[in-house]
Design a protein around this motif. Structure first.
Motif, PDB file in Angstrom:
ATOM      1  N   VAL A  18       0.878  -1.168   0.000  1.00 41.00           N
ATOM      2  CA  VAL A  18       0.000   0.000   0.000  1.00 41.00           C
ATOM      3  C   VAL A  18       0.918   1.220   0.000  1.00 41.00           C
ATOM      4  O   VAL A  18       1.755   1.372   0.894  1.00 41.00           O
ATOM      5  N   GLU A  19       0.752   2.072  -0.994  1.00 42.19           N
ATOM      6  CA  GLU A  19       1.636   3.223  -1.114  1.00 42.19           C
ATOM      7  C   GLU A  19       0.819   4.480  -1.382  1.00 42.19           C
ATOM      8  O   GLU A  19      -0.314   4.408  -1.866  1.00 42.19           O
ATOM      9  N   VAL A  20       1.399   5.628  -1.069  1.00 37.44           N
ATOM     10  CA  VAL A  20       0.751   6.915  -1.339  1.00 37.44           C
ATOM     11  C   VAL A  20       1.688   7.740  -2.202  1.00 37.44           C
ATOM     12  O   VAL A  20       2.898   7.756  -1.974  1.00 37.44           O
ATOM     13  N   TYR A  21       1.127   8.393  -3.221  1.00 35.41           N
ATOM     14  CA  TYR A  21       1.927   9.131  -4.187  1.00 35.41           C
ATOM     15  C   TYR A  21       1.424  10.557  -4.318  1.00 35.41           C
ATOM     16  O   TYR A  21       0.216  10.803  -4.364  1.00 35.41           O
ATOM     17  N   ASP A  22       2.355  11.482  -4.439  1.00 36.57           N
ATOM     18  CA  ASP A  22       2.023  12.855  -4.754  1.00 36.57           C
ATOM     19  C   ASP A  22       1.545  12.938  -6.197  1.00 36.57           C
ATOM     20  O   ASP A  22       2.056  12.224  -7.073  1.00 36.57           O
ATOM     21  N   LYS A  23       0.571  13.807  -6.473  1.00 34.34           N
ATOM     22  CA  LYS A  23       0.005  13.868  -7.812  1.00 34.34           C
ATOM     23  C   LYS A  23       1.029  14.265  -8.867  1.00 34.34           C
ATOM     24  O   LYS A  23       0.897  13.895 -10.031  1.00 34.34           O
ATOM     25  N   GLU A  24       2.054  15.002  -8.478  1.00 28.48           N
ATOM     26  CA  GLU A  24       3.056  15.421  -9.450  1.00 28.48           C
ATOM     27  C   GLU A  24       4.030  14.302  -9.793  1.00 28.48           C
ATOM     28  O   GLU A  24       4.782  14.396 -10.753  1.00 28.48           O
ATOM     29  N   ARG A  25       4.032  13.245  -8.978  1.00 25.13           N
ATOM     30  CA  ARG A  25       4.968  12.139  -9.212  1.00 25.13           C
ATOM     31  C   ARG A  25       4.239  10.800  -9.238  1.00 25.13           C
ATOM     32  O   ARG A  25       4.790   9.780  -8.834  1.00 25.13           O
ATOM     33  N   PHE A  26       3.011  10.812  -9.710  1.00 27.58           N
ATOM     34  CA  PHE A  26       2.228   9.578  -9.742  1.00 27.58           C
ATOM     35  C   PHE A  26       2.842   8.592 -10.737  1.00 27.58           C
ATOM     36  O   PHE A  26       2.976   8.897 -11.922  1.00 27.58           O
ATOM     37  N   PRO A  27       3.223   7.385 -10.295  1.00 24.11           N
ATOM     38  CA  PRO A  27       3.918   6.425 -11.163  1.00 24.11           C
ATOM     39  C   PRO A  27       2.946   5.577 -11.975  1.00 24.11           C
ATOM     40  O   PRO A  27       2.688   4.421 -11.667  1.00 24.11           O
TER      41      PRO A  27
END
Length: 224
Positions: free
Chosen positions: A173-182
Motif C-alpha cells: 500500500v503506497e501513497v503518491y504525490d500527484k506530481e509524481r504519480f507512477p
C-alpha cells in the motif's frame, strides 16, 4: 505501468487512456477534493511499501504466497469487500468521457466503488483498476475512507457476474504525490491477475483538496 516491481511487460489494453486516467485520479476530479471536515483519512505507513517485508498474517489476512491460482475468464465485478476495514460495496462500471478522462462514481452514492470497464476484469490476467471516493464535500466518509489503513496480507474479495469470487491478497500500500504519480507502476501488468484499489490521499489543503492518491496493490490468490 509496472506493478511495483522492476519487471516490465506489454502494456494493458487500455494504454491510450492510461495517462488521462492517472491524471484524473490524482487531481481529485474523480475522487473528491473538497471535504469540509478537519480530520484526515488514515494514510499508509512506510512499512506497507514494497520495500518493507510483510508482517505475519493475522485476522482478515492471508499470506500471499506461492499458490498458483489460475486466472479467470473476463466477467464484470458486482461487489467489492475488504473485510478488515468493513468495506462491502456494490461496484459500478466506469467509462471515459469525451475528453478521455475516467468518469467518477456518483457523488450521491458514497458507498459505491467504481471499476474501469475498458480494462481488465478483476480475476483475469492483467491489472484491474477499482476506485472510489475517500469522502464527500459534505464531510461524509466515502467507501474508501479507511483504505490507507489496509496492510500487507489483508484480503480483498470481488464477487463477479459469473458467480465466482476472486480473492486478492495485498502486497503493498503506497501513497503518491500527484506530481509524481507512477502510472507505469500502478497500471502495468506482469502477466498475472492483479488488482489496484485507488482513492485520494496524501496532503490536503482546503483550496486544492487532496494532493495525491493511496494505491493498494493486490494479487489473485484464491477463487471461490
Amino acid at each position: 505501468m509496472a506493478p511495483g516491481h522492476e519487471t516490465r511487460a506489454p502494456a494493458p489494453p487500455y494504454t491510450p487512456s492510461v495517462k488521462l486516467l492517472a491524471w484524473t485520479l490524482v487531481t481529485g476530479t474523480l475522487l473528491v477534493t473538497g471535504a469540509l471536515h478537519d480530520g484526515r483519512p488514515p494514510q499508509p505507513s512506510t512499512g506497507q511499501a514494497f520495500s518493507t517485508p510483510a508482517a505475519p498474517a493475522v485476522g482478515h489476512t492471508a499470506r500471499a504466497a506461492d499458490s498458483a491460482v489460475r486466472p479467470l475468464r473476463p466477467s464484470p465485478p458486482l461487489r467489492l469487500r475488504i473485510p478488515a476495514i468493513g468495506v462491502d460495496a456494490p461496484v459500478s462500471r466506469l467509462g471515459l468521457d469525451a475528453s478521455g478522462a475516467l468518469q467518477p462514481p456518483p457523488a450521491d452514492r458514497p458507498n459505491l466503488a467504481g471499476w474501469y470497464g475498458g480494462g481488465t476484469s478483476p480475476g483475469s490476467v492483467g491489472t484491474a483498476v477499482t476506485t472510489g471516493h475517500v469522502d464527500l464535500p459534505t464531510g461524509e466518509p466515502g467507501v474508501f475512507y479507511g483504505l490507507g489503513s489496509v496492510v500487507k496480507g489483508m484480503t480483498i474479495e470481488i464477487d463477479r457476474a459469473d458467480r465466482r469470487t476472486a480473492v486478492f491478497t495485498v502486497g503493498a500500500v503506497e501513497v503518491y504525490d500527484k506530481e509524481r504519480f507512477p502510472d507505469d507502476k500502478v497500471y502495468g501488468s506482469v502477466g498475472r491477475a492483479e488488482l489496484r484499489v485507488i482513492t485520494c490521499g496524501g496532503g490536503y489543503t482546503r483550496g486544492n483538496g487532496y494532493q495525491g492518491n493511496v494505491v493498494v496493490y493486490a494479487t489473485l490468490t484464491a477463487v471461490r
